[in-house]
Structures are given as C-alpha cells and as structure tokens.
Design a protein around this motif. Structure first.
Motif, mmCIF file in Angstrom:
data_model
loop_
_atom_site.group_PDB
_atom_site.id
_atom_site.type_symbol
_atom_site.label_atom_id
_atom_site.label_comp_id
_atom_site.label_asym_id
_atom_site.label_seq_id
_atom_site.Cartn_x
_atom_site.Cartn_y
_atom_site.Cartn_z
ATOM 1 N N GLY A 193 0.765 -1.460 0.182
ATOM 2 C CA GLY A 193 0.077 -0.177 -0.088
ATOM 3 C C GLY A 193 0.924 1.298 -0.162
ATOM 4 O O GLY A 193 2.284 1.258 -0.149
ATOM 5 N N PRO A 194 0.347 2.327 0.090
ATOM 6 C CA PRO A 194 0.890 3.672 0.089
ATOM 7 C C PRO A 194 2.011 3.866 1.168
ATOM 8 O O PRO A 194 2.895 4.820 1.097
ATOM 9 N N ASP A 195 1.746 2.886 2.215
ATOM 10 C CA ASP A 195 2.809 3.216 3.567
ATOM 11 C C ASP A 195 3.988 2.140 3.260
ATOM 12 O O ASP A 195 5.014 2.505 4.335
ATOM 13 N N ALA A 196 4.268 1.522 2.378
ATOM 14 C CA ALA A 196 5.264 0.783 1.834
ATOM 15 C C ALA A 196 6.467 1.784 1.892
ATOM 16 O O ALA A 196 6.585 2.515 1.168
ATOM 17 N N ASP A 197 7.458 1.259 2.624
ATOM 18 C CA ASP A 197 8.757 1.906 2.526
ATOM 19 C C ASP A 197 9.871 1.146 1.977
ATOM 20 O O ASP A 197 10.643 0.351 2.637
ATOM 21 N N LEU A 198 10.032 1.054 0.675
ATOM 22 C CA LEU A 198 10.821 -0.009 -0.224
ATOM 23 C C LEU A 198 12.389 0.561 0.180
ATOM 24 O O LEU A 198 13.279 -0.629 0.318
ATOM 25 N N GLU A 199 12.599 1.858 0.640
ATOM 26 C CA GLU A 199 14.089 2.177 0.751
ATOM 27 C C GLU A 199 14.471 1.582 2.100
ATOM 28 O O GLU A 199 15.726 1.069 2.223
ATOM 29 N N LEU A 200 13.595 1.933 2.963
ATOM 30 C CA LEU A 200 13.724 1.467 4.485
ATOM 31 C C LEU A 200 14.214 -0.201 4.466
ATOM 32 O O LEU A 200 15.168 -0.515 4.917
ATOM 33 N N THR A 201 13.165 -0.935 3.988
ATOM 34 C CA THR A 201 13.445 -2.450 3.835
ATOM 35 C C THR A 201 14.642 -2.943 3.030
ATOM 36 O O THR A 201 15.173 -3.742 3.403
ATOM 37 N N SER A 202 14.924 -1.950 1.876
ATOM 38 C CA SER A 202 16.037 -2.650 1.284
ATOM 39 C C SER A 202 17.450 -2.314 1.869
ATOM 40 O O SER A 202 18.252 -3.139 1.655
ATOM 41 N N ASN A 203 17.493 -1.242 2.512
ATOM 42 C CA ASN A 203 18.467 -0.880 3.355
ATOM 43 C C ASN A 203 18.884 -1.789 4.455
ATOM 44 O O ASN A 203 19.783 -2.451 4.773
ATOM 45 N N HIS A 204 17.727 -2.557 5.080
ATOM 46 C CA HIS A 204 17.896 -3.394 5.909
ATOM 47 C C HIS A 204 18.236 -4.755 5.490
ATOM 48 O O HIS A 204 19.189 -5.331 6.114
ATOM 49 N N LEU A 205 17.851 -5.120 4.109
ATOM 50 C CA LEU A 205 18.429 -6.470 3.709
ATOM 51 C C LEU A 205 19.665 -6.171 3.174
ATOM 52 O O LEU A 205 20.230 -7.260 3.022
ATOM 53 N N GLU A 206 20.176 -5.233 3.024
ATOM 54 C CA GLU A 206 21.569 -4.892 2.563
ATOM 55 C C GLU A 206 22.683 -4.592 3.815
ATOM 56 O O GLU A 206 23.747 -4.749 3.466
ATOM 57 N N SER A 207 22.126 -4.527 5.072
ATOM 58 C CA SER A 207 22.947 -4.361 6.100
ATOM 59 C C SER A 207 23.615 -5.776 6.432
ATOM 60 O O SER A 207 23.079 -6.847 6.072
ATOM 61 N N PRO A 208 24.849 -5.568 6.852
ATOM 62 C CA PRO A 208 25.594 -6.895 7.359
ATOM 63 C C PRO A 208 24.928 -7.802 8.454
ATOM 64 O O PRO A 208 24.423 -7.187 9.401
#
Length: 379
Positions: A285-300
């Motif tokens: 939905g409109p509340d989705a934060d793709l940048e935030l979740t992407s950054n988390h998935l790329e974190s070590p």
C-alpha cells in the motif's frame, strides 16, 4: 449406514418452480428422519439466509433424532440467524467429525466431551459464557480449526493427542490449554488484524504459546503476526531456537513493511533446521517504505546461514527491490538449497516477469545444486 444431505437452498429452488414450498420440504425431511432406522454415518445441513425462520424447532428435532442414530459426521452450515446448538448434539458420542458455522456452542451441565471426535472445524462460533472451568475432554482429537470465533477462552478443552491447530482471527484462542499439547506439530496462526487491537492479556497468552514453538514442525503465520512480534521485541517471545521446525510459511507478507521483514528474518535465523520456506506476498500500500526495507536487507549480518534450507517458494511477487534483495539474501545464505520457486503476481506484465528472471539468474548462489523454477503468474 446412511448419508443425509439437507439443503434448504434446494427447497427454495423447488418452491420457485412450483414443486412445493420450503415448509413442504421440511415435512418431507421430517418423515425421512422419523422413519429412518439404523445409524447415520454423515449428516449435512445447509440453511441459507433466504429461509424465513421463526425458530429452529424443526432443526432441534432433527438434532434429537441424530443423537439417537449414532451419527459419525455432522456438518452444519448456517447462513441464517445465529443458531443455539441444541443440547442433544452433545449426546452424539459416536461423532468423529464436527463442522459447524454460525452457532452458539453451549454444552449442557454435565457434558464431559466427545470421546471419539477426531477432527473439529468451528467457524463463526460463540462459546457460552457460563462454561466456567468445566473441562471438555477430547481424547482422540487430532485436528482443530477455529475461525472467527468469540469467547474462545471459555472453550476449556483437553486434547492430549492434538497434532494440528489452525487459529484464524480469534485472538483469545491463545489462552487454550491445548496449545501446550506435547504432540502438537502443525500450527497456523493468522491474526488478520493490527497489533494495535491486540489486547495485553492475549499478548501474554501468545508468549506462553510461543514458548512451546520449539516442538512444532510446521508453522504458518501472517504479516500481522510478524508485525506484532517485531513491536514486542523478539527475544521476549521467542527465547529458544525452534529446533524441530522444518516448514515455515508467511502469508499476506509485505516486503515494504520493516516490522514484518524483521519478524520474518528473526524467525528464519531462529529455525536452524528449517527445510522449507513459503512466502506469499501481499500487495504493498501507500505506507510501504521500499528504501527502508531494502537498506535493512543490505545491512551486514541481517541473516545467518540457513544450513538446512532446501526449498523456497515465493508467490505473488511484483519484482520490487526488497523482493529481489530477499531472494539474493536467501541464495547467498543457503548452502543446501535445491529449489528456488518463483511465481509472479497475476497483474505482472511479461516484461516485468522477464526482468525478475534476468535479475535473479545473476545472483550468486551458495549452493551449486540450487535450481531456479519460474511458474506462471498466480491467478
């Protein structure tokens, strides 16, 4: 033995064709039930909302007859007004399967249980307020499903042989003693509502239930469940590894929700012997934060190695960046992976599906045996 199917919807159709009215249909069923001799193996009753019922007098009479005919399977689908289940139903000691919809479950005083019941499916059921501490004994029960039921905390049952439990949208079911069954190995819990609406007492009961999770082999939950786990701090609710867990499924999962993502990753790393993972993606939905979740998935170190994982199935994918990063993470941390199954969402166009396949094929794989399987879009 006999199988009786009573369908009031069929009576309505007969009435519209001038055959006889629903009351005539009821009279025919009354004669059949009254004159029937011998045990009834299966009785199915469907009551549509179109039927005008002043009372359930005829239905109560049928229940009384059933209790005298050793019925083994009883199914009542009631789309009409709520039906208070007649006391005679609780005299059906030979019951092996019980499936009821839209009823009030209020056993008479002295009811001790169904000694032969093996499978029970209850939907939109309200349990009586005066059940008190009476224990309902179901020694042969192996499968219990509760869907949108109310006052479940009054349903005080003992089911020592329970193997499968499905709880959908009835939060107070978390207080059931049967959740502590040592034989319970298949569990499905779908909250279908926001954690904001989750009462504090049920949070405690859920914590008690999760303390038993290490014995479960297959566990299915949804995005709301994962979101709740994230908000309430994982170690508090999952203090031990789920070493017996072999299959894990996330339904209605949102890759644009950080809480859900953190909950999923925590459950994965807390399941060292996991062999199968299935994720069904929910439209963001409109509340989705793709940048935030992407950054988390790329974190070590956001995910530890999944040494036993063999099969992953991802359904209804849209091809977003966090979805692709999640696939990349699993491929990189699963040295025994054999199959990565991807099924796009039905609305995904051909070009998007091609881009998903192209991107995934370029990801490094920890397992040399890992095969990529692309299925037709989810209908």
């Amino acid at each position: 033995m006999s199988v009786l199917n009573v369908d009031f919807d069929f009576a309505i159709k007969l009435s519209s064709k001038g055959a006889f009215d629903p009351n005539g249909f009821i009279r025919v069923i009354n004669k059949i039930m009254t004159h029937h001799k011998g045990p009834i193996f299966r009785f199915v009753l469907y009551i549509p909302y179109e039927i005008n019922l002043d009372s359930f007098q005829e239905v109560d009479q049928w229940m009384l007859i059933l209790s005298r005919n050793s019925v083994k399977q009883f199914i009542l689908v009631n789309s009409n007004q709520v039906y208070p289940l007649h006391s005679s139903v609780f005299s059906c000691m030979e019951l092996k399967y019980l499936g009821i919809y839209n009823c009030i479950f209020k056993p008479p005083i002295g009811f001790e249980g169904f000694p032969n019941l093996q499978s029970c499916n209850l939907m939109n059921i309200h349990f009586g307020d005066n059940l008190g501490g009476t224990v309902i004994n179901l020694p042969q029960l192996k499968m219990l499903a509760l869907d949108t039921c109310g006052n479940v905390k009054s349903f005080n049952i003992k089911a020592v042989n329970l193997r499968t439990l499905r709880v959908i949208s009835c939060l107070d079911a978390m207080s059931l003693p049967l959740l502590h069954s040592e034989r319970l190995d298949v569990v499905q819990i779908r909250l279908l509502k926001s954690k904001v609406d989750f009462p504090r007492v049920e949070r405690f009961n859920l914590a008690v239930m999760l303390s038993k999770l290490p014995m479960v082999v297959s566990f299915t939950n949804d995005g709301y469940f994962l979101k709740f786990l994230a908000a309430e701090k994982f170690p508090k609710w999952l203090p031990h590894e789920a070493k017996c867990l072999k299959k894990l499924e996330f339904q209605s999962f949102n890759f644009g929700d950080l809480d859900q993502l953190e909950g999923a990753l925590y459950m994965l790393q807390n399941s060292p012997n996991l062999k199968g993972l299935h994720v069904t993606h929910e439209q963001m939905g409109p509340d989705a934060d793709l940048e935030l979740t992407s950054n988390h998935l790329e974190s070590p170190d956001c995910l530890q190695t999944l040494f036993m994982l063999q099969t992953v199935e991802l359904t209804s994918l849209e091809g977003s960046r966090p979805e692709l990063l999640f696939i990349k993470l699993l491929l990189d941390h699963s040295p025994r992976l054999e199959n990565m199954i991807i099924r796009p969402k039905a609305t995904t166009d051909t070009e998007k599906r091609y881009n998903i396949a192209k991107d995934v094929m370029l990801f490094p794989r920890a397992s040399s045996k890992a095969k990529m399987v692309y299925l037709d879009p989810q209908p």
